[in-house]
Enzyme design. Sequence first.
Site, PDB file in Angstrom:
ATOM      1  N   GLY A  85       5.358  -2.043 -13.702  1.00 54.23           N
ATOM      2  CA  GLY A  85       6.055  -3.297 -12.758  1.00 54.23           C
ATOM      3  C   GLY A  85       4.962  -4.229 -12.674  1.00 54.23           C
ATOM      4  N   ARG A  86       3.734  -3.744 -12.613  1.00 52.87           N
ATOM      5  CA  ARG A  86       2.657  -4.675 -12.597  1.00 52.87           C
ATOM      6  C   ARG A  86       1.360  -4.219 -13.457  1.00 52.87           C
ATOM      7  NH1 ARG A  86      -0.521  -3.069  -7.102  1.00 52.87           N
ATOM      8  NH2 ARG A  86       0.167  -0.634  -7.087  1.00 52.87           N
ATOM      9  N   ASP A 118       5.811  -8.447  -6.833  1.00 50.14           N
ATOM     10  CA  ASP A 118       5.085  -9.420  -7.495  1.00 50.14           C
ATOM     11  C   ASP A 118       4.112  -9.488  -8.750  1.00 50.14           C
ATOM     12  OD1 ASP A 118       2.908  -8.302  -6.460  1.00 50.14           O
ATOM     13  OD2 ASP A 118       2.332  -9.926  -4.981  1.00 50.14           O
ATOM     14  N   GLY A 119       4.099  -7.978  -9.121  1.00 51.03           N
ATOM     15  CA  GLY A 119       3.473  -7.655 -10.178  1.00 51.03           C
ATOM     16  C   GLY A 119       1.860  -7.858 -10.114  1.00 51.03           C
ATOM     17  N   ARG A 169      -7.813  -0.327 -16.477  1.00 48.59           N
ATOM     18  CA  ARG A 169      -7.711   1.063 -16.481  1.00 48.59           C
ATOM     19  C   ARG A 169      -7.786   1.568 -17.659  1.00 48.59           C
ATOM     20  NH1 ARG A 169      -3.017   3.717 -12.826  1.00 48.59           N
ATOM     21  NH2 ARG A 169      -1.758   2.965 -14.324  1.00 48.59           N
ATOM     22  N   ARG A 176       3.764   9.421 -18.858  1.00 53.11           N
ATOM     23  CA  ARG A 176       4.005  10.343 -17.727  1.00 53.11           C
ATOM     24  C   ARG A 176       5.233  11.482 -17.725  1.00 53.11           C
ATOM     25  NH1 ARG A 176       2.837   6.097 -13.951  1.00 53.11           N
ATOM     26  NH2 ARG A 176       1.462   4.340 -15.453  1.00 53.11           N
ATOM     27  N   ASP A 241       6.449  10.300 -11.545  1.00 49.47           N
ATOM     28  CA  ASP A 241       5.801   8.882 -12.349  1.00 49.47           C
ATOM     29  C   ASP A 241       4.285   9.016 -12.308  1.00 49.47           C
ATOM     30  OD1 ASP A 241       7.205   8.193  -9.779  1.00 49.47           O
ATOM     31  OD2 ASP A 241       6.129   6.282 -10.142  1.00 49.47           O
ATOM     32  N   ASN A 242       3.820   9.695 -11.515  1.00 54.72           N
ATOM     33  CA  ASN A 242       2.420   9.638 -11.392  1.00 54.72           C
ATOM     34  C   ASN A 242       1.555  10.865 -11.896  1.00 54.72           C
ATOM     35  OD1 ASN A 242       2.332   7.017 -10.227  1.00 54.72           O
ATOM     36  ND2 ASN A 242       2.675   7.917  -8.081  1.00 54.72           N
ATOM     37  N   ASP A 251      -3.077   7.161 -10.760  1.00 59.97           N
ATOM     38  CA  ASP A 251      -2.348   6.637  -9.475  1.00 59.97           C
ATOM     39  C   ASP A 251      -3.118   7.071  -8.245  1.00 59.97           C
ATOM     40  OD1 ASP A 251      -1.118   5.310  -7.587  1.00 59.97           O
ATOM     41  OD2 ASP A 251       0.697   5.460  -8.691  1.00 59.97           O
TER      42      ASP A 251
HETATM   43  P1  AMP Z   1       3.234   3.539  -7.610  1.00 61.71           P
HETATM   44  O1  AMP Z   1       3.743   3.679  -6.299  1.00 61.71           O
HETATM   45  O2  AMP Z   1       1.953   2.829  -7.541  1.00 61.71           O
HETATM   46  O3  AMP Z   1       3.313   4.809  -8.353  1.00 61.71           O
HETATM   47  O4  AMP Z   1       4.573   2.489  -8.218  1.00 61.71           O
HETATM   48  C1  AMP Z   1       5.865   2.731  -8.067  1.00 61.71           C
HETATM   49  C2  AMP Z   1       6.512   1.748  -9.105  1.00 61.71           C
HETATM   50  O5  AMP Z   1       6.533   0.452  -8.312  1.00 61.71           O
HETATM   51  C3  AMP Z   1       5.782   1.629 -10.379  1.00 61.71           C
HETATM   52  O6  AMP Z   1       6.876   1.229 -11.235  1.00 61.71           O
HETATM   53  C4  AMP Z   1       5.230   0.474 -10.311  1.00 61.71           C
HETATM   54  O7  AMP Z   1       4.947  -0.467 -11.474  1.00 61.71           O
HETATM   55  C5  AMP Z   1       5.923  -0.564  -9.312  1.00 61.71           C
HETATM   56  N1  AMP Z   1       5.092  -1.320  -8.528  1.00 61.71           N
HETATM   57  C6  AMP Z   1       4.158  -1.077  -7.466  1.00 61.71           C
HETATM   58  N2  AMP Z   1       3.833  -2.142  -6.826  1.00 61.71           N
HETATM   59  C7  AMP Z   1       4.153  -3.204  -7.619  1.00 61.71           C
HETATM   60  C8  AMP Z   1       3.901  -4.495  -7.565  1.00 61.71           C
HETATM   61  N3  AMP Z   1       3.128  -5.274  -6.636  1.00 61.71           N
HETATM   62  N4  AMP Z   1       4.630  -5.491  -8.321  1.00 61.71           N
HETATM   63  C9  AMP Z   1       5.644  -4.838  -9.074  1.00 61.71           C
HETATM   64  N5  AMP Z   1       5.763  -3.795  -9.079  1.00 61.71           N
HETATM   65  C10 AMP Z   1       5.211  -2.667  -8.494  1.00 61.71           C
HETATM   66 MG    MG Z   2       2.197   4.854 -10.170  1.00 60.21          MG
END
Ligand code: AMP
Ligand code: MG
Length: 467
Positions: A85-86, A118-119, A169, A176, A241-242, A251
């Site tokens: 997502g980002r 917001d990516g 990174r 995953r 997913d992590n 992560d």
């Molecule tokens: P995470 O908790 O970091 O493992 O993220 C879980 C999911 O949320 C993943 O698909 C990330 O890409 C998405 N994600 C986290 N933060 C953002 C952000 N600021 N904008 C878009 N996607 C996000």
């Molecule tokens: Mg993650």
Amino acid sequence: MKIDFDNSYAALPAQMFTPQLPTPVANPVIFARNVALAATLDIDLNAPDAAQIFAGNHIPDGAAPLAQAYAGHQFGSWNPQLGDGRAILLGEVIGSDNIRRDIQLKGAGPTPYSRSGDGRAWLGPVMREYLVSEAMHALGVPTTRALAAVTTGEDVYRETKLPGAIITRVAQSHIRVGTFQFFAARKDIDALRALTDHVIARHYPDADGPAALLDAVIARYAQLVARWMGLGFVHGVMNTDNVSIAGETIDYGPCAFVDAFSHAALFSAIDQQGRYAYANQPQIAAWNMAQFATSLIPLMPDRDKAVQDFTAAVHRFIPIYSAAWLQIFAAKLGITDPGPEDAALVTDLLALMDRDGADFTATFTALGSDQARDQFLDREAFDKWAARWKPRQAADAQAMMAQANPQIIPRNHQVEAAIQAGVAGDFAPFEALLAAVTQPYTVDEGREKFTRPPTSDERVTRTFCGT
Ligand code: AMP
Ligand code: MG
């Protein structure tokens, strides 16, 4: 800048990713460069366009930017649609060590998988990931690495307005457990098979099919989680997913190293139930492997037999983990050839440490000196324990322990202090902390402060995904 890309993921079936360019940022400034890692990848981080490239403003020749699709169980709940997502994968580079690695920009702008996000990333999590992942590497723990980090010159909005940042990174891959789950859930057998073949060729060339792949991933992940336990590391967000298929720590959102030891140690502000607390990590890891096994079943010709075999494989996780755990903690105590009585020695020590809130890192380093009992409130209990321990020590116990017990880990209060200074524009504390945590077994002059547990005022008990 020239980067010698060799992209293999981009050649996989189209439903596995979306081509996606980073969204340019206003004013990128590089504040961290991993020169040693860059040398392995034959990348010149001092090139004049480095900041532009690691901000996503310039796309280097040979890159094939894309966002990967994946799914996952988040805190036990199934989410069929996650994905980068980002984060945007620039491409892959084969290093001078002959290892293929992904180069990914995290915080590089929205993708089709961003949902409401917001990516972007703000500076705090970027600095935390840089510090902790590089510390993990220095501690010998398989991990994603940090190649570079930039501030973007743009604000991002979380609870408040914060400076934006992007981390580059590097990972053996970003595939995953959740990547497998994505295609298994969609019954997309072609993609699942292509992914499996890709992973075997890339990470487990000795595996002759999904069953062998499962065994190999279980073995690597069990070793990894045992390493975390030996360092007092709490990952904090062990969603499927992590979980890296290559067996790397990935992560670093809400992670932290425990100071005053507690089996229930937990830092993530969003983990209300304590699902990912320190002592729960092995069981959660086994559960994650059960999800991985489930996602491989559609590839097997005889479903019932596969369920049986894969269940047996998942049940091997805890024994493999426990054996690794015992080796790791025995080394921390200077014991060779540990037996069941040594396992009890370790659990009894951890119980005393938990009861008295002894500092995890300082206790193990002090065990090599006469100061260990100072870590405990109940010194008689410690003395009794030490009387059992002493006869178990190897002749070279001191040397073993010096290698097994780091003196410097990225303590949460130091990480937070470095972040606060960074937000105010001062990266000197970040640099000093990074230098210290990447030499974890020695305390050079001026670095004593990094060995010191936090005072009650300094303690940071919560970390935020802060995403
Ligand atoms: P995470 O908790 O970091 O493992 O993220 C879980 C999911 O949320 C993943 O698909 C990330 O890409 C998405 N994600 C986290 N933060 C953002 C952000 N600021 N904008 C878009 N996607 C996000
Ligand atoms: Mg993650």
